[in-house]
Write a protein that holds these residues in place. Structure first.
Motif, mmCIF file in Angstrom:
data_model
loop_
_atom_site.group_PDB
_atom_site.id
_atom_site.type_symbol
_atom_site.label_atom_id
_atom_site.label_comp_id
_atom_site.label_asym_id
_atom_site.label_seq_id
_atom_site.Cartn_x
_atom_site.Cartn_y
_atom_site.Cartn_z
ATOM 1 N N SER A 1 -42.613 -38.096 5.198
ATOM 2 C CA SER A 1 -42.865 -39.475 4.782
ATOM 3 C C SER A 1 -42.861 -39.652 3.269
ATOM 4 O O SER A 1 -42.929 -40.777 2.769
ATOM 5 C CB SER A 1 -44.210 -39.956 5.343
ATOM 6 O OG SER A 1 -45.289 -39.264 4.713
ATOM 7 N N LEU A 2 -42.789 -38.549 2.525
ATOM 8 C CA LEU A 2 -42.785 -38.648 1.071
ATOM 9 C C LEU A 2 -41.572 -39.437 0.595
ATOM 10 O O LEU A 2 -40.440 -39.163 0.996
ATOM 11 C CB LEU A 2 -42.760 -37.253 0.439
ATOM 12 C CG LEU A 2 -44.061 -36.452 0.478
ATOM 13 C CD1 LEU A 2 -43.817 -35.037 -0.028
ATOM 14 C CD2 LEU A 2 -45.125 -37.124 -0.368
ATOM 15 N N GLU A 3 -41.811 -40.408 -0.286
ATOM 16 C CA GLU A 3 -40.721 -41.256 -0.766
ATOM 17 C C GLU A 3 -39.929 -40.601 -1.885
ATOM 18 O O GLU A 3 -38.791 -40.953 -2.136
ATOM 19 C CB GLU A 3 -41.282 -42.600 -1.245
ATOM 20 C CG GLU A 3 -41.890 -43.446 -0.132
ATOM 21 C CD GLU A 3 -40.869 -43.819 0.934
ATOM 22 O OE1 GLU A 3 -39.693 -43.980 0.586
ATOM 23 O OE2 GLU A 3 -41.263 -43.925 2.107
ATOM 24 N N VAL A 4 -40.553 -39.668 -2.584
ATOM 25 C CA VAL A 4 -39.884 -39.003 -3.705
ATOM 26 C C VAL A 4 -39.551 -37.557 -3.332
ATOM 27 O O VAL A 4 -40.200 -36.959 -2.480
ATOM 28 C CB VAL A 4 -40.763 -39.020 -4.979
ATOM 29 C CG1 VAL A 4 -40.956 -40.444 -5.452
ATOM 30 C CG2 VAL A 4 -42.104 -38.349 -4.732
ATOM 31 N N SER A 5 -38.547 -37.043 -3.993
ATOM 32 C CA SER A 5 -38.129 -35.665 -3.749
ATOM 33 C C SER A 5 -38.660 -34.767 -4.858
ATOM 34 O O SER A 5 -38.444 -35.033 -6.040
ATOM 35 C CB SER A 5 -36.601 -35.580 -3.694
ATOM 36 O OG SER A 5 -36.169 -34.246 -3.590
ATOM 37 N N THR A 6 -39.377 -33.719 -4.495
ATOM 38 C CA THR A 6 -39.817 -32.732 -5.483
ATOM 39 C C THR A 6 -38.771 -31.628 -5.570
ATOM 40 O O THR A 6 -37.801 -31.605 -4.813
ATOM 41 C CB THR A 6 -41.172 -32.139 -5.083
ATOM 42 O OG1 THR A 6 -41.039 -31.462 -3.827
ATOM 43 C CG2 THR A 6 -42.225 -33.219 -4.966
ATOM 44 N N ARG A 7 -38.971 -30.697 -6.496
ATOM 45 C CA ARG A 7 -37.957 -29.664 -6.713
ATOM 46 C C ARG A 7 -37.738 -28.834 -5.450
ATOM 47 O O ARG A 7 -36.634 -28.422 -5.147
ATOM 48 C CB ARG A 7 -38.371 -28.786 -7.895
ATOM 49 C CG ARG A 7 -37.268 -27.895 -8.432
ATOM 50 C CD ARG A 7 -37.495 -27.580 -9.892
ATOM 51 N NE ARG A 7 -38.771 -26.966 -10.152
ATOM 52 C CZ ARG A 7 -39.041 -25.678 -9.938
ATOM 53 N NH1 ARG A 7 -38.120 -24.887 -9.443
ATOM 54 N NH2 ARG A 7 -40.233 -25.194 -10.227
ATOM 55 N N PHE A 8 -38.812 -28.579 -4.727
ATOM 56 C CA PHE A 8 -38.701 -27.970 -3.396
ATOM 57 C C PHE A 8 -39.984 -28.245 -2.637
ATOM 58 O O PHE A 8 -41.006 -28.635 -3.212
ATOM 59 C CB PHE A 8 -38.406 -26.462 -3.455
ATOM 60 C CG PHE A 8 -39.457 -25.629 -4.140
ATOM 61 C CD1 PHE A 8 -40.567 -25.167 -3.454
ATOM 62 C CD2 PHE A 8 -39.323 -25.288 -5.478
ATOM 63 C CE1 PHE A 8 -41.533 -24.394 -4.075
ATOM 64 C CE2 PHE A 8 -40.287 -24.511 -6.122
ATOM 65 C CZ PHE A 8 -41.393 -24.065 -5.423
ATOM 66 N N CYS A 9 -39.929 -28.040 -1.346
ATOM 67 C CA CYS A 9 -41.087 -28.212 -0.469
ATOM 68 C C CYS A 9 -41.201 -26.936 0.356
ATOM 69 O O CYS A 9 -40.247 -26.554 1.046
ATOM 70 C CB CYS A 9 -40.900 -29.433 0.425
ATOM 71 S SG CYS A 9 -42.273 -29.735 1.551
ATOM 72 N N GLU A 10 -42.352 -26.275 0.287
ATOM 73 C CA GLU A 10 -42.491 -24.961 0.917
ATOM 74 C C GLU A 10 -43.801 -24.877 1.684
ATOM 75 O O GLU A 10 -44.814 -25.455 1.283
ATOM 76 C CB GLU A 10 -42.434 -23.871 -0.159
ATOM 77 C CG GLU A 10 -42.426 -22.448 0.385
ATOM 78 C CD GLU A 10 -41.959 -21.443 -0.659
ATOM 79 O OE1 GLU A 10 -41.854 -20.250 -0.311
ATOM 80 O OE2 GLU A 10 -41.698 -21.843 -1.817
ATOM 81 N N VAL A 11 -43.769 -24.151 2.793
ATOM 82 C CA VAL A 11 -44.969 -23.946 3.601
ATOM 83 C C VAL A 11 -45.193 -22.445 3.758
ATOM 84 O O VAL A 11 -44.260 -21.697 4.082
ATOM 85 C CB VAL A 11 -44.847 -24.608 4.988
ATOM 86 C CG1 VAL A 11 -46.094 -24.330 5.822
ATOM 87 C CG2 VAL A 11 -44.630 -26.109 4.845
ATOM 88 N N GLU A 12 -46.432 -22.014 3.538
ATOM 89 C CA GLU A 12 -46.796 -20.602 3.645
ATOM 90 C C GLU A 12 -47.307 -20.297 5.049
ATOM 91 O O GLU A 12 -48.170 -21.014 5.571
ATOM 92 C CB GLU A 12 -47.880 -20.294 2.615
ATOM 93 C CG GLU A 12 -48.475 -18.904 2.707
ATOM 94 C CD GLU A 12 -49.681 -18.759 1.800
ATOM 95 O OE1 GLU A 12 -49.483 -18.642 0.572
ATOM 96 O OE2 GLU A 12 -50.831 -18.773 2.306
ATOM 97 N N VAL A 13 -46.779 -19.246 5.649
ATOM 98 C CA VAL A 13 -47.239 -18.805 6.968
ATOM 99 C C VAL A 13 -47.434 -17.289 6.944
ATOM 100 O O VAL A 13 -46.927 -16.604 6.061
ATOM 101 C CB VAL A 13 -46.236 -19.176 8.083
ATOM 102 C CG1 VAL A 13 -46.064 -20.677 8.189
ATOM 103 C CG2 VAL A 13 -44.884 -18.498 7.844
#
Length: 310
Positions: free
Chosen positions: A205-217
């Motif tokens: 739902s984020l309207e802006v794009s960041t440099r990357f989006c990461e999830v830690e598992v």
């Protein structure tokens, strides 16, 4: 560009300049204390122009040239407070260059009181950055034939200055600060009750794009949840999964299953946690895209350099 954003680590960048200011001008202010270099003031009555030659005492990769140029030549000299004279520098080597013991790095000309006042700050910065660059180059060379990107973490002693040194050594940057990119860590997930569907709905739902989006598992099961949710709720940024504190064998198994399920080409995969020069090659061979290593900056030894008056 996602995990290797060296362009943000240049003196012209305001955020990076603040870090350089911290480890040059502010360090000098602390070093001079209330009364300045009292030894030099009492011992050397004449304040004549001299030249200091900085040489390498061991082999390594040089880093910190741009930062020293800013500190002594390009910045407002009033920042140096008690050190008011002019500095002239003849650079004999450049960032990223391999140097050998005995090689001359630079020759600094200034009045004797000023040169001796800045000596320790100059050497500390060059030695720290060159040490990080040297260790990074060693790791990068170990995995050069595989093509995986080696990056630091945010476990740094000198913040962005350390990250700049890593790039000089051939590594990446990863996240530069908390506002630079989205990195969902284990504590974020705990506070969301490990609800991956809710998480990815929020990310999408984020309207802006960041440099990357990461999830830690930390498990194959959660990695697959991320891969599946990222396909169902695509984010606007480049998406990455960090496989944290997993053995090389488990990382390889996870990468293979993500390939088999058809998710591999649409995401970046990173391995992190407990990776050292002893096992980095094992992780690099798993098919991972990125390896982040806290030891690049938290465990690097300073390169031995010295300055002598000519």
């Amino acid at each position: 560009f996602t995990h290797k954003a060296a362009k943000f680590l240049e003196i012209k960048d305001r955020n990076y300049k603040q870090w350089v200011f911290r480890y040059t001008f502010l360090e000098l202010e602390k070093d001079l204390g209330e009364f300045g270099d009292i030894t030099t003031q009492f011992v050397l009555e004449k304040n004549e122009t001299v030249a200091g030659v900085i040489t390498a005492k061991e082999d390594g990769v040089l880093a910190g040239i741009d930062e020293i140029k800013y500190f002594l030549m390009d910045a407002d000299p009033n920042f140096r407070q008690k050190v008011k004279g002019e500095f002239k520098i003849d650079f004999k080597a450049k960032d990223g260059q391999k140097v050998k013991a005995g090689d001359v790095i630079m020759e600094i000309s200034a009045n004797s009181h000023d040169l001796l006042a800045v000596e320790r700050v100059v050497l500390n910065l060059l030695m720290r950055m060159s040490g990080v660059a040297t260790f990074t180059r060693k790791i990068v060379d170990l995995v050069a034939d595989i093509g995986v990107l080696i990056t630091p973490t945010r476990k740094t002693l000198w913040g962005l200055v350390d990250k700049k040194a890593v790039t000089v050594g051939g590594g990446g940057t990863h996240r530069l600060n908390l506002s630079d990119a989205i990195l969902v860590k284990d504590n974020h997930l705990k506070l969301l009750n490990n609800n991956f569907a809710e998480l990815f709905k929020k990310l999408a739902s984020l309207e802006v794009s960041t440099r990357f989006c990461e999830v830690e598992v930390e498990s194959l099961e959660d990695a697959m949840k991320c891969a599946e949710m990222s396909a169902k709720y695509p984010v606007k940024s480049v998406f990455a999964i960090m496989l944290d504190n997993m053995s090389a064998e488990d990382v390889k198994k996870t990468v293979d299953i993500i390939k088999d399920k058809g998710f591999y080409d649409n995401i970046l995969l990173e391995a992190s946690g407990g990776i050292t020069e002893k096992n980095v090659l094992d992780y690099a061979k798993t098919g991972i895209d990125i390896i982040s290593m806290g030891c690049l900056t938290s465990g690097a030894r300073s390169l031995d350099l010295g300055m002598e008056i000519k």
